[in-house]
Design a protein around this motif. Structure first.
Motif, short mmCIF file in Angstrom:
data_model
loop_
_atom_site.label_atom_id
_atom_site.label_comp_id
_atom_site.label_asym_id
_atom_site.label_seq_id
_atom_site.Cartn_x
_atom_site.Cartn_y
_atom_site.Cartn_z
N LEU A 177 0.68 -1.59 0.12
CA LEU A 177 0.32 0.01 -0.28
C LEU A 177 0.84 1.08 0.21
N LEU A 178 1.98 1.24 0.94
CA LEU A 178 2.94 2.56 1.15
C LEU A 178 3.16 2.77 -0.30
N SER A 179 4.30 1.54 -1.09
CA SER A 179 4.68 1.23 -2.26
C SER A 179 3.71 2.43 -3.10
N ASN A 180 2.21 1.80 -3.60
CA ASN A 180 1.51 2.19 -4.56
C ASN A 180 1.24 3.76 -4.16
N ALA A 181 0.87 4.31 -3.00
CA ALA A 181 1.02 5.83 -2.50
C ALA A 181 2.01 6.62 -2.70
N ILE A 182 3.38 5.92 -2.83
CA ILE A 182 4.48 6.33 -2.76
C ILE A 182 5.05 6.49 -4.41
N LYS A 183 4.01 5.80 -5.19
CA LYS A 183 4.21 6.14 -6.29
C LYS A 183 3.00 6.71 -7.54
N PHE A 184 2.12 6.65 -6.85
CA PHE A 184 0.71 7.17 -7.53
C PHE A 184 0.92 8.41 -6.68
N GLY A 185 2.31 9.16 -6.03
CA GLY A 185 1.53 10.07 -4.92
C GLY A 185 1.71 11.51 -5.40
N GLN A 186 2.38 11.42 -6.71
CA GLN A 186 2.92 13.24 -7.31
C GLN A 186 3.24 13.23 -5.99
N GLY A 187 4.46 12.85 -5.41
CA GLY A 187 5.09 13.92 -4.81
C GLY A 187 4.30 14.37 -3.56
N HIS A 188 3.22 14.61 -3.16
CA HIS A 188 2.76 14.78 -2.03
C HIS A 188 2.41 13.62 -0.98
N PRO A 189 2.33 15.16 -0.10
CA PRO A 189 2.16 14.04 1.20
C PRO A 189 1.43 12.14 1.41
N ILE A 190 1.63 11.67 2.24
CA ILE A 190 1.02 10.16 2.63
C ILE A 190 0.66 10.00 3.95
#
Lengths: 134, 350
Positions: free
Chosen positions: B251-264
């Motif tokens: 889940l974190l890896s996806n969040a980083i991949k698709f997060g566009q540089g925004h906070p998680i």
């Protein structure tokens, strides 16, 4: 200060040996747990044992069991290096001090070794500890 | 007797055949006139010669023999598996004078049984081979990856230009990706075959979340994302730690991949009877139409070209969550991005 490297895969061993010797460490290699026990019973000054788990003749588990039964050998620190997916659990079962899952991070391994082996750090130690590829 | 499908044969106590119905003619190939008066042993293959005493002995004592499975031989030499029911025949004074036998051809059933055993053996061998393969494959694949990474490191040390060093760093990163992909493939292979073994034990979900976030810190900062963890209290349950580790990592890896540089943001909460983890990002989000599809095998929310990977991470995560008796999904949020959630009962299977 010597490192005992216990692993049956020669390309791994060659790459690891080159990496460690570049740092000024002296490496003794054996291909399985049985040979490792033999070496440990000779006069030595190993500061740490780098232990692979899957090996023929006597594997990492068998080696560790015997090492711990011998008071002369039991206190030598062990770093487990394994391809196994349950690396953390296996290392805990073995009572190993540190574990690394293959493919390992070379700077992390060197840092771990420095905790047990007093030696003059080689050129790599001067690079930033948290380089992006670590 | 004439119209029966089963062969019906009468014999004396010495085994001489005294009656033979049409079904017996069909089963054994002898016409009545050529077999009447001959000994029943004509029908027995040499290895079954003790059948006669075994059966007739019991008949003489007045016992009935039922479902006796054996083999007989036909006129043309074929061996036929049969099931026999034999009863004593008494005369008017109640003395046992012979035996009446019903013989049923069971070759069809015997064949089916043999086939089933063969298929079972093959399946068991297949499973053993698969299990050996899976346990060896992981090790075999990671070992050369390890050597590759070490040699890249050695190579990197002897280079002088920053571009060369950067190239080596990228190559090392690709090795890590290969290792992660290999793991996923093996997980899928294991799970698809139903072989996912869980080892539930008491653990703290907050501690695990903090662990995983720490491990992914480098990847996150490289992508320009900051990760915030809200897990102030221990959240204790009986779960499979490495399974949950995998879910959170994915889940974190996806969040980083698709997060566009925004906070998680990662939130861990205790619920009544269970726990929940939420991973919120502010990136490209998940379209409503895709919210279920992305959990299927090989499904991805975006094109292959822009984001590498096998499209297996969420499917694997769902297998693990289901095995725990929990739920995983993604729900709508205010603003950009998506929030993935995992809900677990406080112990596996409850």
């Amino acid at each position: 200060m010597q490192i005992l490297l216990v692993d049956d895969d020669s390309p791994s061993v060659e790459a690891l040996r080159e990496m460690l010797e570049y740092e000024g460490l002296h490496v003794v290699w054996v291909p399985n747990g049985l040979e490792a026990l033999r070496r440990l019973r000779e006069p030595n000054d190993y500061c740490v044992i780098l232990l692979d788990l899957m090996m023929p003749v006597l594997d990492g588990y068998g080696f560790r069991e015997q090492q711990l039964q011998d008071p002369a050998l039991a206190s030598i620190p062990v770093i487990v290096i394994t391809a196994d997916g349950q690396a953390r659990e296996k290392a805990k079962q073995l009572g190993a001090d540190v574990f690394f899952r293959k493919p390992i991070s070379p700077p992390d391994l060197l840092r771990a070794i420095r905790q047990y082996c007093r030696y003059e750090p080689g050129p790599t130690a001067s690079s930033t500890p948290n380089s992006p590829n670590s | 007797m004439e119209s029966s499908d089963d062969a019906i044969i009468s014999k004396t106590l010495d085994g001489i055949i005294t009656s033979w119905n049409p079904a017996a003619e069909r089963l054994f190939g002898y016409r009545a006139e050529e077999i009447l008066g001959r000994p029943i042993s004509v029908l027995m293959p040499p290895e079954r010669s003790d059948d006669m005493e075994a059966i007739l002995g019991r008949i003489r004592r007045g016992e009935k023999v039922d479902h006796y499975e054996t083999v007989r031989v036909s006129k043309d030499g074929r061996l036929i598996p049969v099931s026999l029911s034999v009863s004593p025949v008494k005369d008017g004074d109640g003395r046992i004078v012979g035996a009446a036998k019903i013989a049923r051809d069971i070759s069809g059933r015997k064949f089916a049984e043999a086939e089933r055993e063969r298929l079972l053996r093959e399946a068991q061998q297949g499973v053993q081979l698969r299990d050996i393969f899976l346990s060896v494959a992981g090790h075999e694949l990671r070992t050369p990856l390890n050597t590759l990474k070490l040699q890249l490191f050695n190579l990197g040390r002897s280079l002088t230009s920053p571009q060369q060093a950067a190239a080596v760093a990228k190559a090392e990163h690709e090795v890590d990706r290969l290792a992660a992909l290999t793991d996923r493939l093996l997980d899928v292979a294991r799970m698809a075959a139903g072989g996912f073994a869980m080892e539930p034990a008491p653990m703290d979900l907050s501690e695990l979340a903090a662990d995983v976030v720490a491990r992914m810190a480098n990847d996150a900062s490289r992508a320009g994302c900051s990760i915030e963890v809200s897990a102030p209290d221990p959240v204790i349950g009986t779960w499979d730690r490495s399974g949950l580790d995998q879910i959170l990592t994915n889940l974190l890896s996806n969040a980083i991949k698709f997060g566009q540089g925004h906070p998680i943001r990662v939130t861990v909460e205790g619920l009544r009877g269970g726990a929940r983890v939420r991973v919120r990002d502010y990136g490209i989000g998940v379209a409503e139409a895709d919210r279920e599809r992305i959990f299927e095998r090989f499904e991805r929310g975006v094109s292959e070209r822009s984001f590498g990977g096998l499209g297996l991470g969420l499917w694997i995560a769902q297998q693990i969550v289901t095995a725990h008796g929990g739920r995983i999904g993604v729900h709508a949020v205010d603003g950009p991005g998506a929030e993935f959630f995992v809900e677990l009962p406080d112990r596996v299977g409850s």
